[in-house]
Design a protein around this motif. Sequence first.
Motif, PDB file in Angstrom:
ATOM      1  N   VAL A 207       0.820  -1.213   0.000  1.00 31.11           N
ATOM      2  CA  VAL A 207       0.000   0.000   0.000  1.00 31.11           C
ATOM      3  C   VAL A 207       0.854   1.264   0.000  1.00 31.11           C
ATOM      4  O   VAL A 207       0.374   2.335  -0.365  1.00 31.11           O
ATOM      5  N   ARG A 208       2.090   1.159   0.425  1.00 35.69           N
ATOM      6  CA  ARG A 208       3.003   2.294   0.384  1.00 35.69           C
ATOM      7  C   ARG A 208       4.412   1.771   0.092  1.00 35.69           C
ATOM      8  O   ARG A 208       4.816   0.728   0.604  1.00 35.69           O
ATOM      9  N   LEU A 209       5.122   2.525  -0.726  1.00 35.23           N
ATOM     10  CA  LEU A 209       6.536   2.253  -0.990  1.00 35.23           C
ATOM     11  C   LEU A 209       7.301   3.529  -0.670  1.00 35.23           C
ATOM     12  O   LEU A 209       7.168   4.536  -1.360  1.00 35.23           O
ATOM     13  N   LEU A 210       8.069   3.486   0.388  1.00 41.13           N
ATOM     14  CA  LEU A 210       8.766   4.670   0.880  1.00 41.13           C
ATOM     15  C   LEU A 210      10.274   4.467   0.769  1.00 41.13           C
ATOM     16  O   LEU A 210      10.760   3.343   0.615  1.00 41.13           O
ATOM     17  N   LYS A 211      10.976   5.577   0.863  1.00 43.63           N
ATOM     18  CA  LYS A 211      12.434   5.553   0.783  1.00 43.63           C
ATOM     19  C   LYS A 211      13.001   6.601   1.728  1.00 43.63           C
ATOM     20  O   LYS A 211      12.493   7.721   1.795  1.00 43.63           O
ATOM     21  N   THR A 212      14.045   6.233   2.439  1.00 42.92           N
ATOM     22  CA  THR A 212      14.646   7.162   3.395  1.00 42.92           C
ATOM     23  C   THR A 212      15.461   8.226   2.663  1.00 42.92           C
ATOM     24  O   THR A 212      16.086   7.961   1.634  1.00 42.92           O
ATOM     25  N   ASN A 213      15.434   9.429   3.214  1.00 45.96           N
ATOM     26  CA  ASN A 213      16.192  10.539   2.638  1.00 45.96           C
ATOM     27  C   ASN A 213      17.644  10.466   3.113  1.00 45.96           C
ATOM     28  O   ASN A 213      18.023   9.529   3.818  1.00 45.96           O
ATOM     29  N   PRO A 214      18.495  11.424   2.737  1.00 47.80           N
ATOM     30  CA  PRO A 214      19.898  11.364   3.194  1.00 47.80           C
ATOM     31  C   PRO A 214      20.080  11.351   4.700  1.00 47.80           C
ATOM     32  O   PRO A 214      21.164  11.015   5.177  1.00 47.80           O
ATOM     33  N   HIS A 215      19.051  11.709   5.453  1.00 50.06           N
ATOM     34  CA  HIS A 215      19.144  11.682   6.910  1.00 50.06           C
ATOM     35  C   HIS A 215      18.484  10.444   7.504  1.00 50.06           C
ATOM     36  O   HIS A 215      18.294  10.372   8.720  1.00 50.06           O
ATOM     37  N   GLY A 216      18.110   9.485   6.656  1.00 46.62           N
ATOM     38  CA  GLY A 216      17.508   8.254   7.144  1.00 46.62           C
ATOM     39  C   GLY A 216      16.053   8.362   7.535  1.00 46.62           C
ATOM     40  O   GLY A 216      15.514   7.443   8.147  1.00 46.62           O
ATOM     41  N   VAL A 217      15.387   9.461   7.175  1.00 45.78           N
ATOM     42  CA  VAL A 217      13.998   9.705   7.582  1.00 45.78           C
ATOM     43  C   VAL A 217      13.075   9.374   6.418  1.00 45.78           C
ATOM     44  O   VAL A 217      13.390   9.651   5.257  1.00 45.78           O
ATOM     45  N   PHE A 218      11.933   8.791   6.712  1.00 48.01           N
ATOM     46  CA  PHE A 218      10.898   8.527   5.721  1.00 48.01           C
ATOM     47  C   PHE A 218       9.552   8.940   6.306  1.00 48.01           C
ATOM     48  O   PHE A 218       9.402   9.113   7.522  1.00 48.01           O
ATOM     49  N   GLY A 219       8.564   9.102   5.448  1.00 48.88           N
ATOM     50  CA  GLY A 219       7.235   9.489   5.896  1.00 48.88           C
ATOM     51  C   GLY A 219       6.266   9.514   4.736  1.00 48.88           C
ATOM     52  O   GLY A 219       6.653   9.469   3.564  1.00 48.88           O
ATOM     53  N   THR A 220       4.995   9.587   5.052  1.00 52.34           N
ATOM     54  CA  THR A 220       3.939   9.667   4.052  1.00 52.34           C
ATOM     55  C   THR A 220       2.884  10.653   4.524  1.00 52.34           C
ATOM     56  O   THR A 220       2.597  10.752   5.726  1.00 52.34           O
ATOM     57  N   LEU A 221       2.318  11.405   3.573  1.00 51.35           N
ATOM     58  CA  LEU A 221       1.285  12.387   3.889  1.00 51.35           C
ATOM     59  C   LEU A 221      -0.118  11.818   3.738  1.00 51.35           C
ATOM     60  O   LEU A 221      -1.052  12.298   4.368  1.00 51.35           O
ATOM     61  N   LYS A 222      -0.264  10.812   2.887  1.00 51.52           N
ATOM     62  CA  LYS A 222      -1.587  10.241   2.658  1.00 51.52           C
ATOM     63  C   LYS A 222      -1.936   9.282   3.796  1.00 51.52           C
ATOM     64  O   LYS A 222      -1.151   8.400   4.132  1.00 51.52           O
TER      65      LYS A 222
END
Length: 265
Positions: A207-222
């Motif tokens: 249902v979601r495919l996320l990827k961490t940014n250069p700081h190791g953080v991920f998130g979703t708005l939906k």
Amino acid sequence: MPRQITTFEFKLVGFLTLKQFIYFVIFIPLGFIAYKLTPIPLLNLLVGVIVGAMGPALAFVPVNDRPLDTWIKNLVRRLTSPTQYIYHKKNPPIYFLKNLFFVNDPHRVMSHIESQEKLSAYLAKTKSNLPSPNRKKQSIAVLLQKPKEALIEQKKAPQKPAIPNVVVKKIQPAPTKPFFSGIVKNHRLIPLPGVLIYVKDGQGNVVRLLKTNPHGVFGTLKPLPQSDYLFEFKDPKNTYFFDTIKLRIEESNLKPFEFFSKELI
């Protein structure tokens, strides 16, 4: 005048130094032995003289202000030493410099680029709308010389059409607060960039495919329906490995999730 005394050899046996005396003691008996062991009459004399003369030659004959034994020693060392050297790096990196990521913040770079584009567009727009200084000077000169004609031309000039009333609707901005977020770290508590997070429902659908940014953080708005979800992690470089974790997603998830690699065990 100061003299070099580190290489000075004292004469201990008459007019001979200890090294010269050792050369005489070794090679003269060896020459006599070679003379006795060689059965050929003339050859035994030649071999004995050559072997016996090695002692005085090593003791007294210098070549370019260097003793003969030094030349022989350097020759043997040169013939037996390697002529090619290959560098092999074997020192490992320092332990506290391992697994570090030095990556620039892409958000800061993108904001800088967007601000430059907006500034250049604004300057180009204002520059095109402003009248040129030459036209201003010409209009002032005409007004001073021929005021009546200048006023008539200004009256005949086409007027700009009135701007119609436009109703501007305020667009509500998109939500900036993520529905849920998290951070992925290794066993040294260092954030890991580029890790893929697969969020699956109870049927195993992604249902979601996320990827961490250069700081190791991920998130979703939906937002997602309130239920239990499986979080699967994958490192594209296959450096870190993770376990599949089952989490409960609520309607409001205030605290960010923290995930650690299996090296923590």
